[in-house]
Design a protein around this motif. Structure first.
Motif, PDB file in Angstrom:
ATOM      1  N   GLN A  61       0.857  -1.183   0.041  1.00 19.48           N
ATOM      2  CA  GLN A  61       0.008   0.222  -0.076  1.00 19.48           C
ATOM      3  C   GLN A  61       0.822   1.308  -0.061  1.00 19.48           C
ATOM      4  N   ARG A  65       0.957   4.085  -2.905  1.00 19.13           N
ATOM      5  CA  ARG A  65       1.176   5.623  -2.775  1.00 19.13           C
ATOM      6  C   ARG A  65       2.217   6.452  -2.880  1.00 19.13           C
ATOM      7  N   LEU A  68       2.509   6.942  -6.863  1.00 17.85           N
ATOM      8  CA  LEU A  68       1.441   7.864  -7.450  1.00 17.85           C
ATOM      9  C   LEU A  68       2.058   9.411  -7.186  1.00 17.85           C
ATOM     10  N   VAL A  69       2.794   9.564  -6.277  1.00 17.58           N
ATOM     11  CA  VAL A  69       3.532  10.837  -6.002  1.00 17.58           C
ATOM     12  C   VAL A  69       4.237  11.501  -7.451  1.00 17.58           C
ATOM     13  N   PRO A  70       3.946  12.529  -8.001  1.00 15.70           N
ATOM     14  CA  PRO A  70       4.689  12.976  -9.188  1.00 15.70           C
ATOM     15  C   PRO A  70       5.971  13.370  -8.871  1.00 15.70           C
ATOM     16  N   GLU A 112       5.080  17.665  -5.608  1.00 15.92           N
ATOM     17  CA  GLU A 112       4.213  18.047  -4.511  1.00 15.92           C
ATOM     18  C   GLU A 112       4.865  17.553  -3.314  1.00 15.92           C
ATOM     19  N   ASN A 114       3.442  18.089   0.028  1.00 17.09           N
ATOM     20  CA  ASN A 114       2.564  18.053   1.011  1.00 17.09           C
ATOM     21  C   ASN A 114       1.893  16.940   1.022  1.00 17.09           C
ATOM     22  N   VAL A 115       1.951  15.925   0.219  1.00 16.39           N
ATOM     23  CA  VAL A 115       1.122  14.769   0.253  1.00 16.39           C
ATOM     24  C   VAL A 115       1.392  13.718   1.035  1.00 16.39           C
ATOM     25  N   PRO A 116       0.476  13.814   2.044  1.00 10.09           N
ATOM     26  CA  PRO A 116       0.728  12.719   3.111  1.00 10.09           C
ATOM     27  C   PRO A 116       0.813  11.031   2.770  1.00 10.09           C
ATOM     28  N   ILE A 117       1.927  10.262   3.032  1.00 10.78           N
ATOM     29  CA  ILE A 117       2.204   9.218   2.570  1.00 10.78           C
ATOM     30  C   ILE A 117       1.602   8.383   3.752  1.00 10.78           C
ATOM     31  N   LYS A 142       0.401   5.783 -13.590  1.00  6.68           N
ATOM     32  CA  LYS A 142       1.316   6.654 -12.708  1.00  6.68           C
ATOM     33  C   LYS A 142       2.362   7.502 -13.536  1.00  6.68           C
ATOM     34  N   VAL A 147      -2.850  15.305 -17.152  1.00  5.72           N
ATOM     35  CA  VAL A 147      -3.966  14.918 -16.379  1.00  5.72           C
ATOM     36  C   VAL A 147      -5.150  15.608 -17.177  1.00  5.72           C
ATOM     37  N   ALA A 148      -6.320  14.793 -17.279  1.00  6.08           N
ATOM     38  CA  ALA A 148      -7.552  15.215 -18.008  1.00  6.08           C
ATOM     39  C   ALA A 148      -7.346  16.069 -19.294  1.00  6.08           C
ATOM     40  N   GLU A 217      -3.554  19.744 -18.665  1.00  9.35           N
ATOM     41  CA  GLU A 217      -3.313  20.044 -17.359  1.00  9.35           C
ATOM     42  C   GLU A 217      -2.250  18.886 -16.976  1.00  9.35           C
ATOM     43  N   ASP A 219       0.378  16.984 -13.919  1.00  7.37           N
ATOM     44  CA  ASP A 219       0.495  16.466 -12.732  1.00  7.37           C
ATOM     45  C   ASP A 219       1.685  17.050 -11.947  1.00  7.37           C
TER      46      ASP A 219
END
Lengths: 248, 64
Positions: A61, A65, A68-70, A112, A114-117, A142, A147-148, A217, A219
């Motif tokens: 898990q 995570r 997925l962090v860019p 980024e 500030n992404v909490p792991i 990933k 994005v979009a 856009e 990531d």
């Protein structure tokens, strides 16, 4: 592409942009969109060596995570398949953030901070070493830089007459960007409703042939400019490859 | 458990906004709509990631 084409920016930011491309076929516009999603490689954590994980989450898990962090991916510095090692060592109580990742390469860092792991309690510890690999969105989402990403036809508005007196105006919703009186107007500026802009007028909406408004856009792994240019280059490269492979 | 790093639907990174969103909506009682607009979380798919999230780490922590 031998014909004329032109690009006009409606909104231009580092991570978000809207631009109009004229003179391309729908097939080419879709090709650019697909290349942005699937063919532009970015760095992303792919392999994690866990030294200690006494958190409440399983290793896999945490691995997902982290993946997925860019990560910032400078253009033309890395080729597909190259790896960069990152490390993370956080002891509770506290939260491990993406910003705690330490990279072995100055060019590569989490886009980024500030992404909490994972939230760590007293006595819990997370120590890992991870390999970020350069790969494309085809392999795993990933690695998608965009994005979009999407496009739609540019629409031309023509006033064809007046509405009859006292006639109730039904909302005429349009999205994206319209061309009216030779100007490009984002539909958001009049609440996406044509009756706000042309009160009491009868209007016709037509798609402008071969004109597409792209919404792009990213990531954070690269700027919009880099993403679009890399996507177009990848189409060119593949066309060259095909030309070289097909010998008559 | 922890807030998802990215939006399930579009892949936009939303995890970074969670702590500010939580602090402002749960403790300062701000309007979630206004907070999301300010954070720049525009699309409905990304907004639901934050609005519908519940932190469960504290609940499962004793059962390690």
């Amino acid at each position: 592409m031998s014909e004329q084409y032109e690009v006009e920016f409606i909104e231009r930011g580092d991570r978000e942009a809207t631009f109009l491309v004229r003179g391309v076929t729908p097939a080419f516009a879709n090709g650019v969109r697909r290349a942005m999603l699937a063919d532009v490689p970015t760095l992303s954590i792919d392999e994690v060596r866990v030294v200690e994980n006494s958190s409440v989450m399983f290793d896999e898990q945490i691995g997902l995570r982290l993946g997925l962090v860019p990560l910032t991916t400078p253009r033309d510095e890395f080729s597909e398949g190259e790896t960069v090692t990152l490390a993370l060592d956080v002891e509770g109580p506290g939260t491990a953030y993406s910003g705690d990742l330490v990279s072995s390469d100055d060019l590569v860092s989490p886009a980024e901070e500030n992404v909490p792991i994972i939230d760590l309690k007293e006595g819990q510890r997370l120590e890992i070493e991870a390999d970020a690999v350069m790969d494309t969105g085809k392999e795993h989402a990933k690695h998608q830089g965009g994005v979009a990403v999407g496009y739609r036809h540019l629409q031309r508005i023509e006033v064809v007459g007046d509405n009859e007196a006292f006639e109730q105006d039904d909302p005429r919703i349009v999205r994206g960007v319209i061309e009216a009186e030779g100007e490009l107007v984002p539909a958001e500026s009049f609440g996406n409703d044509l009756t706000n802009r042309y009160e009491g007028k009868e209007v016709e909406v037509h798609d402008v042939p071969n004109a597409f408004v792209f919404d792009v856009e990213t990531d954070g792994s690269m700027s919009v400019d880099d993403l679009v240019l890399a996507a177009v280059d990848s189409i060119g490269d593949r066309a060259d490859e095909l030309a070289a492979a097909v010998q008559l | 458990m922890m807030v998802p790093v990215r939006c399930f639907t579009c892949g936009n990174v939303v995890g970074e906004h969670w702590e500010e969103f939580k602090a402002r909506t749960r403790e300062d009682d701000e309007n979630p709509k206004a907070v999301l607009d300010e954070l720049g979380v525009e699309r409905a798919c990304c907004r639901r990631m934050l609005v519908s999230h519940k932190d469960l780490v504290d609940i499962v922590a004793p059962y390690q």
